[in-house]
Design a protein around this motif. Structure first.
Motif: not given
Length: 91
Positions: A30-34, A40, A42, A57, A64, A82, A84
């Motif tokens: 998953e690629r997120l824009q944080m 988040v 998961r 990132s 994290y 970004q 990942t």
């Protein structure tokens, strides 16, 4: 490099994982824009007893933590970053 192969390098550019050298499979990607304050969580199923969760990132790596098959990531900084999240199973 074969299609679907994954290679991960550390900050000094040293290879730390090459999927062509292992029997592995990516079970989660998953690629997120944080952004600042975004949190988040998961839970990644399918890791098995020999698996790895990888967080990277573009820019500063946000705080994290990993507990079992669950990863928690918190956004930092004023500009969106970004991030990942990848889960891999070995064996």
């Amino acid at each position: 490099m074969a299609a679907g192969a994954v290679r991960l390098r550390d900050e000094q550019g040293r290879m730390i994982f090459d999927s062509e050298s292992f029997s592995s499979r990516v079970v989660y990607y998953e690629r997120l824009q944080m952004s600042y304050g975004m949190e988040v969580t998961r839970t990644i199923n399918g890791l098995g007893t020999q698996g790895m969760i990888w967080v990277e990132s573009e820019g500063a790596l946000p705080p994290y933590s990993v507990n079992g098959n669950t990863v928690y990531v918190r956004g930092i900084g004023q500009a969106p970053t970004q991030v990942t999240i990848m889960g891999m199973s070995f064996g």
